[in-house]
Design a protein around this motif. Sequence first.
Motif, PDB file in Angstrom:
ATOM      1  N   SER A 123      32.036  34.428  52.157  1.00  0.00           N
ATOM      2  CA  SER A 123      31.710  33.034  52.475  1.00  0.00           C
ATOM      3  C   SER A 123      31.958  32.724  53.959  1.00  0.00           C
ATOM      4  N   GLY A 124      30.984  32.048  54.541  1.00  0.00           N
ATOM      5  CA  GLY A 124      31.085  31.615  55.931  1.00  0.00           C
ATOM      6  C   GLY A 124      30.810  32.695  56.970  1.00  0.00           C
ATOM      7  N   SER A 172      23.708  39.663  48.731  1.00  0.00           N
ATOM      8  CA  SER A 172      23.271  38.553  47.874  1.00  0.00           C
ATOM      9  C   SER A 172      24.050  38.543  46.570  1.00  0.00           C
ATOM     10  N   ARG A 173      24.383  39.723  46.037  1.00  0.00           N
ATOM     11  CA  ARG A 173      25.120  39.739  44.764  1.00  0.00           C
ATOM     12  C   ARG A 173      26.587  39.380  44.932  1.00  0.00           C
ATOM     13  N   HIS A 174      27.058  39.352  46.183  1.00  0.00           N
ATOM     14  CA  HIS A 174      28.434  38.898  46.417  1.00  0.00           C
ATOM     15  C   HIS A 174      28.455  37.463  46.945  1.00  0.00           C
ATOM     16  N   GLY A 175      27.311  36.809  46.873  1.00  0.00           N
ATOM     17  CA  GLY A 175      27.271  35.373  47.181  1.00  0.00           C
ATOM     18  C   GLY A 175      27.056  35.024  48.639  1.00  0.00           C
ATOM     19  N   ALA A 176      26.595  35.983  49.449  1.00  0.00           N
ATOM     20  CA  ALA A 176      26.368  35.663  50.873  1.00  0.00           C
ATOM     21  C   ALA A 176      25.190  34.694  51.010  1.00  0.00           C
ATOM     22  N   ASP A 177      25.287  33.832  52.009  1.00  0.00           N
ATOM     23  CA  ASP A 177      24.174  32.944  52.334  1.00  0.00           C
ATOM     24  C   ASP A 177      23.233  33.733  53.249  1.00  0.00           C
ATOM     25  N   LEU A 178      22.086  34.109  52.727  1.00  0.00           N
ATOM     26  CA  LEU A 178      21.181  34.976  53.512  1.00  0.00           C
ATOM     27  C   LEU A 178      20.595  34.252  54.729  1.00  0.00           C
ATOM     28  N   TYR A 187      28.340  36.861  65.888  1.00  0.00           N
ATOM     29  CA  TYR A 187      28.356  37.474  64.562  1.00  0.00           C
ATOM     30  C   TYR A 187      29.761  37.873  64.142  1.00  0.00           C
ATOM     31  N   SER A 188      30.062  37.654  62.869  1.00  0.00           N
ATOM     32  CA  SER A 188      31.349  38.098  62.316  1.00  0.00           C
ATOM     33  C   SER A 188      31.380  39.620  62.265  1.00  0.00           C
ATOM     34  N   GLY A 189      30.226  40.237  62.056  1.00  0.00           N
ATOM     35  CA  GLY A 189      30.178  41.693  61.984  1.00  0.00           C
ATOM     36  C   GLY A 189      28.748  42.198  62.024  1.00  0.00           C
ATOM     37  N   LEU A 190      28.617  43.483  62.294  1.00  0.00           N
ATOM     38  CA  LEU A 190      27.303  44.122  62.396  1.00  0.00           C
ATOM     39  C   LEU A 190      27.226  45.303  61.430  1.00  0.00           C
ATOM     40  N   ILE A 191      26.045  45.485  60.872  1.00  0.00           N
ATOM     41  CA  ILE A 191      25.809  46.612  59.960  1.00  0.00           C
ATOM     42  C   ILE A 191      24.675  47.445  60.556  1.00  0.00           C
ATOM     43  N   CYS A 192      24.944  48.720  60.828  1.00  0.00           N
ATOM     44  CA  CYS A 192      23.923  49.591  61.443  1.00  0.00           C
ATOM     45  C   CYS A 192      23.348  50.532  60.383  1.00  0.00           C
ATOM     46  N   LEU A 193      22.030  50.549  60.283  1.00  0.00           N
ATOM     47  CA  LEU A 193      21.351  51.371  59.275  1.00  0.00           C
ATOM     48  C   LEU A 193      20.295  52.256  59.934  1.00  0.00           C
ATOM     49  N   ILE A 210      27.195  50.555  50.864  1.00  0.00           N
ATOM     50  CA  ILE A 210      28.548  50.908  51.324  1.00  0.00           C
ATOM     51  C   ILE A 210      28.810  50.331  52.719  1.00  0.00           C
ATOM     52  N   ALA A 211      27.786  50.357  53.572  1.00  0.00           N
ATOM     53  CA  ALA A 211      27.956  49.813  54.933  1.00  0.00           C
ATOM     54  C   ALA A 211      28.215  48.313  54.875  1.00  0.00           C
ATOM     55  N   ALA A 212      27.555  47.623  53.940  1.00  0.00           N
ATOM     56  CA  ALA A 212      27.791  46.177  53.790  1.00  0.00           C
ATOM     57  C   ALA A 212      29.228  45.945  53.324  1.00  0.00           C
ATOM     58  N   GLU A 213      29.625  46.676  52.303  1.00  0.00           N
ATOM     59  CA  GLU A 213      30.971  46.518  51.744  1.00  0.00           C
ATOM     60  C   GLU A 213      32.043  46.799  52.807  1.00  0.00           C
ATOM     61  N   SER A 214      31.823  47.828  53.618  1.00  0.00           N
ATOM     62  CA  SER A 214      32.825  48.230  54.619  1.00  0.00           C
ATOM     63  C   SER A 214      32.993  47.164  55.690  1.00  0.00           C
ATOM     64  N   VAL A 215      31.883  46.599  56.159  1.00  0.00           N
ATOM     65  CA  VAL A 215      32.030  45.611  57.236  1.00  0.00           C
ATOM     66  C   VAL A 215      32.693  44.340  56.706  1.00  0.00           C
ATOM     67  N   ILE A 216      32.387  43.973  55.478  1.00  0.00           N
ATOM     68  CA  ILE A 216      33.006  42.769  54.877  1.00  0.00           C
ATOM     69  C   ILE A 216      34.523  42.970  54.778  1.00  0.00           C
ATOM     70  N   GLU A 217      34.921  44.168  54.321  1.00  0.00           N
ATOM     71  CA  GLU A 217      36.353  44.459  54.188  1.00  0.00           C
ATOM     72  C   GLU A 217      37.050  44.422  55.556  1.00  0.00           C
TER      73      GLU A 217
END
Length: 156
Positions: A11-12, A39-45, A72-78, A138-145
């Motif tokens: 959130s946020g 989206s399944r963890h409730g992020a505001d897209l 940005y709170s964080g970045l995800i590189c793919l 996994i990259a999404a989960e890691s940056v959130i953590e």
Amino acid sequence: MREFKGDFSVSGLKLAIIVSRFNEFISGKLLEGTIDYLSRHGADLNNVDVFWVPGAFEIPITAKRLAELDKYSGLICLGVVIRGDTPHFTYIAAEVTKGIAQTALTTGVPISYGILTTDNIEQAIERAGTKAGNRGWIAAESVIELISLFGKMKQI
Ligand code: INI
């Protein structure tokens, strides 16, 4: 003793995803995995921005510019780097890996590494939503953590 662990609250958060167009039929699946996680963890897209770059080599400089915006709170590189018949793979894989690490270290912005570096297309497909999971997820989960853990460091 104090112990600090990140949680998985989205959130946020304002997030940027940098994804390379090279091998897009696989990098697109990584992006789907990342969006699915968020989206399944409730992020505001509405707070998630996606930046497409030509290839993995262009990911670090894009990440650096985005990190320096301080928005940005964080970045995800793919990205997807697949071994070919020449040494090209080795150079690209090394540069993208080093560049992302360097960007994270110099900017201090949480950045996750969702880059597949594989010997062949089959290994890449396996890691993009088939039998070996989805590296984008996994990259999404890691940056959130990591964002959460860094937030908790403010209590120190
Ligand atoms: N880019 C990739 O994302 N994956 C690859 O496997 C790859 N290979 O093997 O060539 C690749 N090359 C392009 C590179 O990232 C740059 O976009 C290009 O060299 C222009 O700077």
